[in-house]
Motif scaffolding. Structure first.
Motif, PDB file in Angstrom:
ATOM      1  N   THR A  64      42.481  22.029  91.328  1.00 38.70           N
ATOM      2  CA  THR A  64      41.429  21.745  90.261  1.00 38.70           C
ATOM      3  C   THR A  64      41.652  23.218  89.243  1.00 38.70           C
ATOM      4  O   THR A  64      41.982  24.105  89.261  1.00 38.70           O
ATOM      5  N   ILE A  65      41.579  22.506  87.952  1.00 37.00           N
ATOM      6  CA  ILE A  65      41.737  23.506  86.655  1.00 37.00           C
ATOM      7  C   ILE A  65      40.305  23.084  85.993  1.00 37.00           C
ATOM      8  O   ILE A  65      40.018  22.180  85.326  1.00 37.00           O
ATOM      9  N   LYS A  66      39.519  24.225  85.879  1.00 36.10           N
ATOM     10  CA  LYS A  66      38.280  24.013  85.209  1.00 36.10           C
ATOM     11  C   LYS A  66      38.091  25.315  84.333  1.00 36.10           C
ATOM     12  O   LYS A  66      38.353  26.236  84.606  1.00 36.10           O
ATOM     13  N   ALA A  67      36.929  25.118  83.186  1.00 36.68           N
ATOM     14  CA  ALA A  67      36.504  26.096  82.483  1.00 36.68           C
ATOM     15  C   ALA A  67      35.619  26.926  83.523  1.00 36.68           C
ATOM     16  O   ALA A  67      34.705  26.330  84.033  1.00 36.68           O
ATOM     17  N   GLN A  68      35.338  28.306  83.322  1.00 38.96           N
ATOM     18  CA  GLN A  68      34.503  29.109  84.242  1.00 38.96           C
ATOM     19  C   GLN A  68      33.236  28.671  83.490  1.00 38.96           C
ATOM     20  O   GLN A  68      32.210  28.765  84.203  1.00 38.96           O
ATOM     21  N   ASN A  69      33.184  28.645  82.334  1.00 40.61           N
ATOM     22  CA  ASN A  69      31.835  28.043  81.417  1.00 40.61           C
ATOM     23  C   ASN A  69      32.314  26.949  80.594  1.00 40.61           C
ATOM     24  O   ASN A  69      33.060  26.961  79.682  1.00 40.61           O
ATOM     25  N   ASP A  70      31.573  25.809  81.030  1.00 43.00           N
ATOM     26  CA  ASP A  70      31.866  24.483  80.161  1.00 43.00           C
ATOM     27  C   ASP A  70      31.717  24.719  78.750  1.00 43.00           C
ATOM     28  O   ASP A  70      30.928  25.242  77.993  1.00 43.00           O
ATOM     29  N   GLY A  71      33.003  24.070  78.068  1.00 50.01           N
ATOM     30  CA  GLY A  71      33.110  24.334  76.601  1.00 50.01           C
ATOM     31  C   GLY A  71      33.353  25.632  75.990  1.00 50.01           C
ATOM     32  O   GLY A  71      33.736  25.593  74.909  1.00 50.01           O
ATOM     33  N   LYS A  72      33.801  26.401  76.926  1.00 47.99           N
ATOM     34  CA  LYS A  72      34.239  27.744  76.398  1.00 47.99           C
ATOM     35  C   LYS A  72      35.936  27.988  76.688  1.00 47.99           C
ATOM     36  O   LYS A  72      36.545  28.972  76.096  1.00 47.99           O
ATOM     37  N   ALA A  73      36.475  27.029  77.339  1.00 45.98           N
ATOM     38  CA  ALA A  73      38.007  26.993  77.594  1.00 45.98           C
ATOM     39  C   ALA A  73      38.549  26.031  76.634  1.00 45.98           C
ATOM     40  O   ALA A  73      38.350  24.833  76.709  1.00 45.98           O
ATOM     41  N   ILE A  74      39.305  26.392  75.675  1.00 39.97           N
ATOM     42  CA  ILE A  74      39.792  25.456  74.333  1.00 39.97           C
ATOM     43  C   ILE A  74      41.241  25.448  74.586  1.00 39.97           C
ATOM     44  O   ILE A  74      42.005  26.380  74.431  1.00 39.97           O
ATOM     45  N   ILE A  75      41.810  24.244  74.788  1.00 41.43           N
ATOM     46  CA  ILE A  75      43.224  24.060  74.759  1.00 41.43           C
ATOM     47  C   ILE A  75      43.590  23.238  73.225  1.00 41.43           C
ATOM     48  O   ILE A  75      43.052  22.149  73.099  1.00 41.43           O
ATOM     49  N   ASP A  76      44.140  23.893  72.329  1.00 40.15           N
ATOM     50  CA  ASP A  76      44.384  23.486  70.998  1.00 40.15           C
ATOM     51  C   ASP A  76      46.046  23.403  70.772  1.00 40.15           C
ATOM     52  O   ASP A  76      46.775  24.347  70.875  1.00 40.15           O
ATOM     53  N   GLY A  77      46.203  22.176  70.853  1.00 41.16           N
ATOM     54  CA  GLY A  77      47.821  21.633  70.466  1.00 41.16           C
ATOM     55  C   GLY A  77      48.085  22.151  69.222  1.00 41.16           C
ATOM     56  O   GLY A  77      49.514  22.090  69.148  1.00 41.16           O
ATOM     57  N   GLU A  78      47.194  22.239  68.265  1.00 44.33           N
ATOM     58  CA  GLU A  78      47.671  22.651  66.825  1.00 44.33           C
ATOM     59  C   GLU A  78      48.646  21.865  66.275  1.00 44.33           C
ATOM     60  O   GLU A  78      49.560  22.321  65.294  1.00 44.33           O
ATOM     61  N   GLY A  79      48.666  20.687  66.853  1.00 43.05           N
ATOM     62  CA  GLY A  79      49.545  19.679  66.063  1.00 43.05           C
ATOM     63  C   GLY A  79      51.075  19.957  66.297  1.00 43.05           C
ATOM     64  O   GLY A  79      51.917  18.959  65.829  1.00 43.05           O
ATOM     65  N   ILE A  80      51.439  20.628  67.245  1.00 38.59           N
ATOM     66  CA  ILE A  80      52.714  20.697  67.673  1.00 38.59           C
ATOM     67  C   ILE A  80      53.084  20.813  69.046  1.00 38.59           C
ATOM     68  O   ILE A  80      54.247  20.746  69.532  1.00 38.59           O
ATOM     69  N   ARG A  81      51.826  20.531  70.002  1.00 42.16           N
ATOM     70  CA  ARG A  81      51.939  20.690  71.659  1.00 42.16           C
ATOM     71  C   ARG A  81      50.984  19.537  71.796  1.00 42.16           C
ATOM     72  O   ARG A  81      50.017  19.174  71.240  1.00 42.16           O
ATOM     73  N   ASP A  82      51.364  18.721  73.090  1.00 39.81           N
ATOM     74  CA  ASP A  82      50.338  18.153  73.728  1.00 39.81           C
ATOM     75  C   ASP A  82      49.402  18.808  74.543  1.00 39.81           C
ATOM     76  O   ASP A  82      49.707  19.845  75.411  1.00 39.81           O
ATOM     77  N   PRO A  83      48.027  18.994  74.154  1.00 40.53           N
ATOM     78  CA  PRO A  83      47.152  19.831  74.848  1.00 40.53           C
ATOM     79  C   PRO A  83      46.894  19.505  76.430  1.00 40.53           C
ATOM     80  O   PRO A  83      47.137  20.471  77.001  1.00 40.53           O
ATOM     81  N   ILE A  84      46.858  18.156  76.742  1.00 42.55           N
ATOM     82  CA  ILE A  84      46.874  18.096  78.095  1.00 42.55           C
ATOM     83  C   ILE A  84      47.780  16.717  78.393  1.00 42.55           C
ATOM     84  O   ILE A  84      47.548  15.562  77.998  1.00 42.55           O
ATOM     85  N   ASN A  85      48.858  16.655  79.077  1.00 43.69           N
ATOM     86  CA  ASN A  85      49.737  15.718  79.466  1.00 43.69           C
ATOM     87  C   ASN A  85      49.918  15.865  81.032  1.00 43.69           C
ATOM     88  O   ASN A  85      50.601  16.753  81.525  1.00 43.69           O
ATOM     89  N   LEU A  86      49.440  14.995  81.715  1.00 43.77           N
ATOM     90  CA  LEU A  86      49.806  14.544  83.408  1.00 43.77           C
ATOM     91  C   LEU A  86      50.824  13.886  83.364  1.00 43.77           C
ATOM     92  O   LEU A  86      50.624  12.561  83.288  1.00 43.77           O
ATOM     93  N   HIS A  87      52.036  14.315  83.508  1.00 48.09           N
ATOM     94  CA  HIS A  87      53.424  13.714  83.100  1.00 48.09           C
ATOM     95  C   HIS A  87      53.682  12.902  84.583  1.00 48.09           C
ATOM     96  O   HIS A  87      53.817  13.710  85.502  1.00 48.09           O
ATOM     97  N   GLN A  88      54.129  11.652  84.397  1.00 50.74           N
ATOM     98  CA  GLN A  88      54.756  10.689  85.798  1.00 50.74           C
ATOM     99  C   GLN A  88      55.802  11.557  86.308  1.00 50.74           C
ATOM    100  O   GLN A  88      55.887  11.440  87.360  1.00 50.74           O
ATOM    101  N   TYR A  89      56.843  11.921  85.667  1.00 53.35           N
ATOM    102  CA  TYR A  89      58.157  12.749  85.947  1.00 53.35           C
ATOM    103  C   TYR A  89      57.889  14.126  86.495  1.00 53.35           C
ATOM    104  O   TYR A  89      58.679  14.665  87.365  1.00 53.35           O
ATOM    105  N   LYS A  90      56.920  14.533  86.671  1.00 54.88           N
ATOM    106  CA  LYS A  90      56.586  15.866  86.999  1.00 54.88           C
ATOM    107  C   LYS A  90      55.694  15.877  87.950  1.00 54.88           C
ATOM    108  O   LYS A  90      55.089  16.855  88.751  1.00 54.88           O
ATOM    109  N   GLY A  91      55.089  14.704  88.539  1.00 60.23           N
ATOM    110  CA  GLY A  91      54.209  14.548  89.746  1.00 60.23           C
ATOM    111  C   GLY A  91      52.942  15.045  89.653  1.00 60.23           C
ATOM    112  O   GLY A  91      52.226  15.431  90.474  1.00 60.23           O
ATOM    113  N   ALA A  92      52.326  14.734  88.593  1.00 58.15           N
ATOM    114  CA  ALA A  92      51.062  15.544  88.251  1.00 58.15           C
ATOM    115  C   ALA A  92      49.863  14.555  88.422  1.00 58.15           C
ATOM    116  O   ALA A  92      49.040  14.196  87.809  1.00 58.15           O
TER     117      ALA A  92
END
Length: 317
Positions: free
Chosen positions: A1-29
């Motif tokens: 489990t990956i979760k925010a300690q407080n909902d809405g307070k943990a922010i993943i910003d790809g900034e247009g150059i990264r995938d914010p969240i990617n559960l990739h098939q080749y990495k068994g996610a």
């Protein structure tokens, strides 16, 4: 489990150059639970530029908000391609071609989610502009859209079940339950959206959407082109305030197998605010030839149905 300690307070910003969240098939996610996180600003350099991409199986997104996929590519704010995944109590908002999408997935559930499409420029993608889907099942089997809302502006469809592919695609056993499609193709002030005749530049593509055809800016849509639509169910659905039809069915390049597609307890009212005159004109909720493609429509109220010569009302009979 990956979760925010407080909902809405943990922010993943790809900034247009990264995938914010990617559960990739080749990495068994697989078998991951992600809760309470905000993800935004999909990749503009590689891939589709999705904000959240799930390619694997048995994952859960819960209480996650996602914003702003790539504005020019074939992007989705939340894209699910695996099996037995759950997207629950989530929000998808902002830019992207699609807001919430399960593509070639099976047994996935989208439950109590909210989709709000805002814009897509499409300068790097060939399909006609403007394009915007709210929640979509694309070539998938036994998926569920449950108690979800697609709201606002979509120039294509709010909630769509699509089968396409000349034998290599299908939509079988899907369920759209207790969901609402509201104000596709409309401004907040109740006027139809106006996009213009020229797509955003620079782009090598020139196709611009022709709104003189029915089945666009619609609430609930079925799209079948060379692929089977079988055993799908729309139950307890509500379609209101859309610029196009409240319920539509589009047939593409072929006449595939369609069987046992049912509508039960649908309420389709106050749609067609910019529906073309030759398809029933303003205040048309559905077209009879579209409704005839369903095997049954039961216990439903569809206010204004265009028959080709006049309008009638279906009132639960």
């Amino acid at each position: 489990t990956i979760k925010a300690q407080n909902d809405g307070k943990a922010i993943i910003d790809g900034e247009g150059i990264r995938d914010p969240i990617n559960l990739h098939q080749y990495k068994g996610a697989s078998f991951l639970i992600i809760e309470g996180i905000i993800a935004k600003n999909g990749n503009t350099q590689f891939g589709n530029g999705d904000v959240i991409r799930i390619e694997t199986d048995h994952n859960i997104l819960r209480r996650v908000s996602a914003y702003n996929a790539n504005i020019d590519r074939n992007s989705a704010v939340i894209r699910v391609e695996g099996k037995y995944n759950l997207v629950e109590d989530c929000v998808a908002y902002g830019t992207g071609r699609k807001m919430i999408l399960t593509f070639a997935g099976e047994h996935n559930t989208i439950r109590r989610c909210y989709a709000d499409w805002q814009s897509w420029d499409g300068r790097e993608w060939h399909d006609c502009w403007p394009w915007g889907d709210g929640i979509e099942i694309y070539n998938g089997d036994y998926n569920i859209i449950e108690n979800s809302i697609s709201y606002s502006r979509n120039p294509t469809w709010s909630i769509n079940v699509l089968a396409q592919g000349n034998g290599n695609g299908e939509a079988i056993g899907n369920r759209v339950l207790g969901s609402m499609a509201i104000m596709a193709g409309m401004n907040e002030d109740g006027t139809p959206m106006v996009w213009g005749d020229t797509r955003p530049q620079p782009s090598e593509y020139s196709c611009v959407r022709d709104f003189n055809w029915a089945g666009q800016r619609s609430g609930f849509n079925v799209y079948e082109s060379g692929a089977a639509q079988i055993d799908n169910l729309w139950q307890d659905i509500f379609s209101w305030g859309n610029a196009g039809l409240g319920l539509s069915w589009i047939t593409g390049v072929a006449d595939p197998d369609t069987n046992n597609n049912r509508v039960i307890r649908a309420t389709i009212v106050n749609n067609g605010h910019d529906n073309p005159n030759h398809w029933g004109g303003i205040q048309t909720d559905a077209i009879q030839s579209d409704l005839d493609k369903f095997d049954s429509i039961e216990d439903s109220f569809i206010e204004n149905i265009y028959t080709g010569s006049n309008k009638i009302t279906l009132n639960g009979e």
